[in-house]
Design a protein around this motif. Structure first.
Motif, PDB file in Angstrom:
ATOM      1  N   UNK A   1      36.160  25.195  51.944  1.00  0.00           N
ATOM      2  CA  UNK A   1      36.884  26.450  51.670  1.00  0.00           C
ATOM      3  C   UNK A   1      38.397  26.354  51.840  1.00  0.00           C
ATOM      4  N   UNK A   2      38.960  25.240  51.445  1.00  0.00           N
ATOM      5  CA  UNK A   2      40.415  25.104  51.428  1.00  0.00           C
ATOM      6  C   UNK A   2      40.900  25.177  49.981  1.00  0.00           C
ATOM      7  N   UNK A   3      42.203  25.299  49.783  1.00  0.00           N
ATOM      8  CA  UNK A   3      42.754  25.357  48.432  1.00  0.00           C
ATOM      9  C   UNK A   3      42.442  24.061  47.683  1.00  0.00           C
TER      10      UNK A   3
ATOM     11  N   UNK B   1      37.948  25.119  40.965  1.00  0.00           N
ATOM     12  CA  UNK B   1      38.878  26.087  40.378  1.00  0.00           C
ATOM     13  C   UNK B   1      40.026  26.384  41.345  1.00  0.00           C
ATOM     14  N   UNK B   2      39.759  27.195  42.366  1.00  0.00           N
ATOM     15  CA  UNK B   2      40.832  27.503  43.318  1.00  0.00           C
ATOM     16  C   UNK B   2      40.460  27.182  44.762  1.00  0.00           C
ATOM     17  N   UNK B   3      39.174  26.958  45.033  1.00  0.00           N
ATOM     18  CA  UNK B   3      38.726  26.719  46.407  1.00  0.00           C
ATOM     19  C   UNK B   3      37.776  25.532  46.438  1.00  0.00           C
ATOM     20  N   UNK B   4      37.958  24.644  47.413  1.00  0.00           N
ATOM     21  CA  UNK B   4      37.091  23.495  47.559  1.00  0.00           C
ATOM     22  C   UNK B   4      35.727  23.926  48.102  1.00  0.00           C
ATOM     23  N   UNK B   5      34.635  23.469  47.487  1.00  0.00           N
ATOM     24  CA  UNK B   5      33.304  23.809  48.004  1.00  0.00           C
ATOM     25  C   UNK B   5      33.132  23.313  49.440  1.00  0.00           C
TER      26      UNK B   5
END
Length: 487
Positions: A198-200, A191-195
């Motif tokens: 934790x980057x965009x 959605x908005x954060x990479x698993x």
């Protein structure tokens, strides 16, 4: 807007213009919408009924991807990288191949003669077969999530007991019309954060204007709606609209409604709204001193139990549970724990008091609103003109500036919108007022204001799985909740 138009419209049309000329067709055919699809079908050797498939929302995107791949094969583009480039970045590759002297039209790729002639080039390795299958699956799943239906999990207690933490829902994009991606360059399924890292999960260098396909219905009062959290527009997150956190609440006010909350009862245009039957709120339960049985606490879903005084305790629960509690001999009385009318929230957390970017013409007015006594307030409607004064300006200034993209300034007692003095404003979008069914445990429109129409994701349909993380292994799945329709 100009850059987006050049990228996504002008450059691909220029590419089609040149590629059509290479196939002996007039170049102007490449810049006529719909007709250029017809020509691509002819040049690719596909049947003309494919044109009818282009009229079906959702399916037309899949058909167009297949047609584009066939079209590129007709110009000798057989590699996977060329297909990905032509489909994903047509504004780069179509003009590039259109002006490339070595790129020539080699025949209709869907014909038997073509397949026989180029069977060596068309033959796929095992790796290529897998790559094509994975890419198609990703594209198909992305289209389904974007245009039709998407899974969603309840992360918080704001909708209890209507929806429980651990309920997995299907959310329809069709009911209100699918919103097309506004941030098109993004990692699939994030959605908005990479698993993990934790980057965009997106690149906001390209943002498209808001557009929604036709839907089956408008949002109605009482609908359970998934939407993007409007406050994520602010720093430090500053996320694009479609990458803001997903929230789920019940719609209480639709565009143009006058909404008020009196002693926890919602009124719309002066008429009391139906309270969700499984919604929760705080109650004070007075007993004769005996403790409530722990099994009863579980059965009646009494949550957040806290001592109130020597003979009373506070709990969050439903009206049905309250009626059941009244039947027990050690329960003497039960009353709602609601805030007093005419007294502002002491922590100043209620809208519009604490909300960033809400501008005032001096001191914030004393609205004397709290979570149980709020408004009256008019929900903005597209085309509605509001008079701006010291009372209304703090309520609507955020929507005018942040959601509708205007420059808003206050100079002395004057309001400037885009540099011009204004005493009124006409809204460009529809807005909604959302509230959680768990009225005393929900962060909703009472705290941060209106939800703009471009933030709407979809309508919650039914629960397909429900998992209780607090239960033992054998009782983790709430079988009774599976496939329950959300009302």
């Amino acid at each position: 807007m100009i850059i987006a138009f050049l990228l996504f419209v002008v450059l691909p049309f220029i590419g089609l213009y040149k590629l059509f000329e290479k196939a002996g067709r007039p170049g102007w055919e490449g810049v006529i919408p719909v007709y250029n699809i017809y020509v691509m079908i002819k040049l690719s050797g596909r049947p003309l009924w494919w044109l009818a498939l282009m009229l079906l929302p959702g399916l037309n995107i899949l058909v167009f991807i297949g047609l584009m791949v066939d079209f590129l094969k007709s110009y000798g583009k057989f590699s996977l990288s060329e297909h990905i480039g032509g489909v994903a970045l047509p504004f780069i590759f179509l003009p590039k191949w259109g002006f490339d002297k070595d790129t020539k039209y080699v025949g209709p790729s869907a014909s038997l003669e073509f397949r026989e002639k180029y069977k060596k080039a068309l033959k796929k390795t095992v790796a290529r077969e897998w790559a094509d299958a994975i890419i198609f699956a990703v594209i198909a799943a992305t289209l389904i999530r974007t245009l039709f239906i998407e899974a969603y999990v309840i992360p918080s207690a704001s909708m209890e007991s209507s929806l429980l933490i651990g309920d997995y829902l299907f959310v329809s994009k069709v009911n209100y019309g699918a919103r097309l991606p506004m941030t098109p360059v993004a990692f699939p399924f994030a959605h908005h954060t990479m698993p993990l890292i934790n980057t965009k999960a997106y690149w906001d260098g390209i943002e498209l204007p808001y557009y929604r396909l036709p839907g089956l219905s408008d949002i109605k009062k009482g609908d359970v709606v998934v939407f993007n959290y409007p406050m994520d527009a602010d720093a430090p997150l500053s996320r694009p609209v479609d990458k803001r956190e997903n929230f789920i609440k019940r719609c209480q006010g639709t565009p143009g409604d006058t909404l008020s909350v009196v002693k926890a009862q919602v009124y719309i245009n002066g008429k009391a709204m139906i309270t969700p039957p499984n919604g929760e709120m705080k109650y004070i339960v007075k007993t004769d001193g005996d403790q409530i049985n722990s099994d009863l606490i579980t059965d009646l879903h009494l949550s957040d139990i806290k001592p109130y005084d020597n003979l009373s305790f506070e709990t969050n629960t439903t009206k049905q549970a309250v009626e059941a509690l009244k039947g027990y001999s050690n329960v003497k009385s039960i009353r709602p724990d609601t805030a007093t009318s005419g007294h502002a929230d002491p922590l100043n957390t209620v809208f519009p008091g604490w909300v960033p970017n809400n501008k005032t013409l001096g001191t914030m007015p004393d609205y004397k609103w709290n979570v149980d006594n709020f408004g009256p307030i008019i929900v903005p409607k597209r085309g509605w003109t509001v008079k701006l004064d010291s009372f209304t300006f703090p309520i609507y200034s955020r929507a005018i500036e942040i959601y509708e993209g205007n420059k808003v300034e206050v100079v002395g007692k004057d309001i400037l919108i885009n540099g011009k003095k204004a005493d009124s404003y006409t809204f460009k979008m529809n807005y909604y007022f959302m509230m959680g069914d768990n009225r005393h445990n929900s962060e909703d429109s009472r705290f941060w204001g209106f939800v703009p129409e471009d933030h709407i994701v979809g309508k919650a349909l039914f629960i397909w799985m429900s998992v209780d993380d607090q239960a033992s292994f054998l009782h983790k799945i709430r079988w009774s909740r599976l496939f329950n329709v959300i009302r």
